[in-house]
Write a protein that holds these residues in place. Structure first.
Motif, PDB file in Angstrom:
ATOM      1  N   ILE A  59       0.855  -1.184   0.000  1.00  0.00           N
ATOM      2  CA  ILE A  59       0.000   0.000   0.000  1.00  0.00           C
ATOM      3  C   ILE A  59       0.891   1.234   0.000  1.00  0.00           C
ATOM      4  CG2 ILE A  59      -1.923   1.177   1.114  1.00  0.00           C
ATOM      5  CD1 ILE A  59      -2.550  -1.715   0.239  1.00  0.00           C
ATOM      6  N   GLY A  60       0.713   2.094  -0.992  1.00  0.00           N
ATOM      7  CA  GLY A  60       1.547   3.279  -1.114  1.00  0.00           C
ATOM      8  C   GLY A  60       0.937   4.511  -0.463  1.00  0.00           C
ATOM      9  N   LEU A  61       1.818   5.368   0.080  1.00  0.00           N
ATOM     10  CA  LEU A  61       1.401   6.660   0.659  1.00  0.00           C
ATOM     11  C   LEU A  61       0.265   6.488   1.668  1.00  0.00           C
ATOM     12  CD1 LEU A  61       1.491   8.834  -2.600  1.00  0.00           C
ATOM     13  CD2 LEU A  61       3.251   8.657  -0.820  1.00  0.00           C
ATOM     14  N   ASN A  62       0.422   5.507   2.559  1.00  0.00           N
ATOM     15  CA  ASN A  62      -0.649   5.201   3.503  1.00  0.00           C
ATOM     16  C   ASN A  62      -0.434   5.815   4.877  1.00  0.00           C
ATOM     17  OD1 ASN A  62      -3.138   4.010   4.182  1.00  0.00           O
ATOM     18  ND2 ASN A  62      -2.111   2.238   5.100  1.00  0.00           N
ATOM     19  N   TYR A  63       0.573   6.654   5.020  1.00  0.00           N
ATOM     20  CA  TYR A  63       0.774   7.405   6.263  1.00  0.00           C
ATOM     21  C   TYR A  63       0.704   8.884   5.903  1.00  0.00           C
ATOM     22  CZ  TYR A  63       2.208   3.360   9.064  1.00  0.00           C
ATOM     23  OH  TYR A  63       2.233   2.165   9.751  1.00  0.00           O
ATOM     24  N   SER A  64      -0.147   9.609   6.586  1.00  0.00           N
ATOM     25  CA  SER A  64      -0.348  11.013   6.237  1.00  0.00           C
ATOM     26  C   SER A  64       0.944  11.811   6.343  1.00  0.00           C
ATOM     27  CB  SER A  64      -1.422  11.629   7.139  1.00  0.00           C
ATOM     28  OG  SER A  64      -1.097  11.442   8.519  1.00  0.00           O
TER      29      SER A  64
ATOM     30  N   ILE B 291      -3.530   3.266  -2.695  1.00  0.00           N
ATOM     31  CA  ILE B 291      -2.670   2.927  -3.825  1.00  0.00           C
ATOM     32  C   ILE B 291      -2.168   1.513  -3.606  1.00  0.00           C
ATOM     33  CG2 ILE B 291      -0.450   3.390  -4.939  1.00  0.00           C
ATOM     34  CD1 ILE B 291      -0.867   6.338  -4.289  1.00  0.00           C
ATOM     35  N   ILE B 292      -2.388   0.644  -4.582  1.00  0.00           N
ATOM     36  CA  ILE B 292      -1.993  -0.751  -4.473  1.00  0.00           C
ATOM     37  C   ILE B 292      -0.932  -1.058  -5.520  1.00  0.00           C
ATOM     38  CG2 ILE B 292      -2.776  -3.155  -4.639  1.00  0.00           C
ATOM     39  CD1 ILE B 292      -5.587  -2.151  -3.950  1.00  0.00           C
ATOM     40  N   PHE B 293       0.129  -1.717  -5.096  1.00  0.00           N
ATOM     41  CA  PHE B 293       1.092  -2.242  -6.058  1.00  0.00           C
ATOM     42  C   PHE B 293       1.598  -3.583  -5.539  1.00  0.00           C
ATOM     43  CE2 PHE B 293       3.507   0.377  -3.121  1.00  0.00           C
ATOM     44  CZ  PHE B 293       4.636  -0.364  -2.837  1.00  0.00           C
ATOM     45  N   MET B 294       2.158  -4.375  -6.427  1.00  0.00           N
ATOM     46  CA  MET B 294       2.657  -5.687  -6.057  1.00  0.00           C
ATOM     47  C   MET B 294       4.181  -5.665  -5.969  1.00  0.00           C
ATOM     48  SD  MET B 294       0.098  -7.778  -5.681  1.00  0.00           S
ATOM     49  CE  MET B 294      -1.540  -8.251  -6.275  1.00  0.00           C
TER      50      MET B 294
ATOM     51  N   ALA C 136      10.467   5.475  -9.964  1.00  0.00           N
ATOM     52  CA  ALA C 136       9.812   6.696 -10.440  1.00  0.00           C
ATOM     53  C   ALA C 136      10.390   7.282 -11.717  1.00  0.00           C
ATOM     54  CB  ALA C 136       9.865   7.760  -9.335  1.00  0.00           C
ATOM     55  N   GLU C 137      11.593   6.873 -12.086  1.00  0.00           N
ATOM     56  CA  GLU C 137      12.257   7.520 -13.219  1.00  0.00           C
ATOM     57  C   GLU C 137      12.422   6.606 -14.428  1.00  0.00           C
ATOM     58  OE1 GLU C 137      15.959   9.111 -11.761  1.00  0.00           O
ATOM     59  OE2 GLU C 137      15.014   9.760  -9.874  1.00  0.00           O
ATOM     60  N   ARG C 138      11.973   5.366 -14.309  1.00  0.00           N
ATOM     61  CA  ARG C 138      12.184   4.407 -15.388  1.00  0.00           C
ATOM     62  C   ARG C 138      10.880   4.039 -16.093  1.00  0.00           C
ATOM     63  NH1 ARG C 138      17.030   1.425 -14.788  1.00  0.00           N
ATOM     64  NH2 ARG C 138      16.353   0.345 -16.693  1.00  0.00           N
ATOM     65  N   GLN C 139       9.860   4.861 -15.895  1.00  0.00           N
ATOM     66  CA  GLN C 139       8.566   4.697 -16.561  1.00  0.00           C
ATOM     67  C   GLN C 139       7.786   3.489 -16.014  1.00  0.00           C
ATOM     68  OE1 GLN C 139       7.586   7.240 -18.553  1.00  0.00           O
ATOM     69  NE2 GLN C 139       9.593   8.065 -18.027  1.00  0.00           N
ATOM     70  N   GLY C 140       6.485   3.516 -16.241  1.00  0.00           N
ATOM     71  CA  GLY C 140       5.642   2.393 -15.834  1.00  0.00           C
ATOM     72  C   GLY C 140       5.293   2.420 -14.364  1.00  0.00           C
TER      73      GLY C 140
ATOM     74  N   TRP D 202       5.280   1.108 -10.180  1.00  0.00           N
ATOM     75  CA  TRP D 202       6.277   1.105  -9.119  1.00  0.00           C
ATOM     76  C   TRP D 202       6.976  -0.241  -8.952  1.00  0.00           C
ATOM     77  CZ3 TRP D 202       3.611   3.850  -4.354  1.00  0.00           C
ATOM     78  CH2 TRP D 202       3.362   5.185  -4.683  1.00  0.00           C
ATOM     79  N   THR D 203       6.367  -1.303  -9.469  1.00  0.00           N
ATOM     80  CA  THR D 203       6.815  -2.661  -9.168  1.00  0.00           C
ATOM     81  C   THR D 203       8.295  -2.874  -9.436  1.00  0.00           C
ATOM     82  OG1 THR D 203       4.598  -3.487  -9.647  1.00  0.00           O
ATOM     83  CG2 THR D 203       6.370  -5.106  -9.637  1.00  0.00           C
ATOM     84  N   LYS D 204       8.820  -2.301 -10.514  1.00  0.00           N
ATOM     85  CA  LYS D 204      10.220  -2.559 -10.864  1.00  0.00           C
ATOM     86  C   LYS D 204      11.172  -1.983  -9.828  1.00  0.00           C
ATOM     87  CE  LYS D 204      10.301  -0.432 -14.938  1.00  0.00           C
ATOM     88  NZ  LYS D 204       9.126   0.466 -15.116  1.00  0.00           N
TER      89      LYS D 204
END
Length: 281
Positions: free
Chosen positions: A76-81, A96-99, A163-167, A169-171
């Motif tokens: 879960i991304g950005l889950n702390y205020s 925000i969900i990512f694997m 964040a800088e390699r496109q696509g 967050w998983t990578k």
């Protein structure tokens, strides 16, 4: 209970931390801490065992991830205020969900491996929720019935890859040894309130993160229920619930891990981890 797995990578055995501080071998009771063993009935079977009669594990064995057979490593991304604020991001209206690839999973004290080409390998202490009973379309009131327990995760992240390699967050999240879990799986009866757990992380003894799960935007019950609306959660699935402030990305100037660093982290009641930082040269 504090459940664990010990032994060489790929050959771990199930165990538990006895109240006398010794590790006891559970391999005569269950095959592994996976599948049916994580179900409430399986945990009840373990709890009914006379822990004092189990074989003592000698020495100081390597600890592996405390659960096996993880099919999904959901983050879960950005889950702390306060973490969202430090990165200049807005708290999302839905989680925000990512694997994170399950191949990233390793033991709590296994090294952080800086991948080739990395310039921005970062740290994130997180509370992990481990599923014990299949969950599909469950309500928040039902959510904890499906939780086998809690653990610490270090959601190691390569920010340039992320964040800088496109696509997606998983990578930036899935490199080898980017998912330390443990030392233990702590059953819910030992966690009075998962939304009131102090957590911390240091690099070379210097405090970086010092937060609490109380500042989570979306809590444990909500997340289990929410995720179950989109996918069935299975025993052994891990939900890593986000990190408090103090990551390298949010510092000015930014700071990232380098070979030779030592990362230590912990959550109250769930133990602590220690990782040497090495390079995949």
């Amino acid at each position: 209970m504090k459940l664990l797995r010990f032994g060489a990578k790929g050959a771990e055995k199930p165990g538990l931390l006895h109240e006398d501080g010794t590790i006891r071998d559970l391999s005569g009771v269950i095959d592994d801490l996976a599948g049916e063993s994580l179900h409430p009935d399986g945990l009840a079977k373990i709890a009914a065992t006379d822990a004092g009669s189990l074989p003592v594990v000698d020495g100081d064995p390597r600890l592996g991830p405390p659960i096996a057979g993880t099919g999904k490593f959901i983050c879960i991304g950005l889950n702390y205020s306060d973490h969202a604020a430090e990165t200049g991001a807005t708290v999302p209206p839905e989680p925000i969900i990512f694997m994170k690839a399950t191949s990233a999973i390793c033991g709590p004290n296994d090294p952080i491996v800086i991948p080739r080409g990395s310039k921005k390998t970062d740290w994130e202490v997180e509370l992990a929720v481990v599923i014990g009973k299949p969950a599909k379309y469950v309500s928040e009131d039902q959510a904890m019935d499906h939780v086998a327990g809690f653990a610490i995760t270090n959601d190691v992240s390569e920010r340039a890859f992320q964040a800088e390699r496109q696509g997606q967050w998983t990578k930036g999240k899935s490199c080898d040894n980017f998912g330390q879990i443990g030392p233990w799986l702590v059953t819910p009866d030992e966690v009075a309130d998962p939304q009131d757990l102090p957590m911390w992380l240091t690099v070379n003894g210097e405090a970086m993160q010092n937060g609490t799960s109380a500042t989570m935007v979306y809590g444990v019950r909500f997340l289990v229920s929410y995720l179950s609306q989109f996918m069935t959660l299975h025993p052994g699935d891990v939900i890593s619930t986000g990190t408090p402030p103090g990551v390298g990305l949010g510092m000015s100037p930014q700071r990232f891990l380098k070979e030779g660093d030592v990362v230590e982290l912990g959550i109250k009641g769930l133990g602590q981890q220690r990782q040497d930082v090495i390079s995949d040269a």
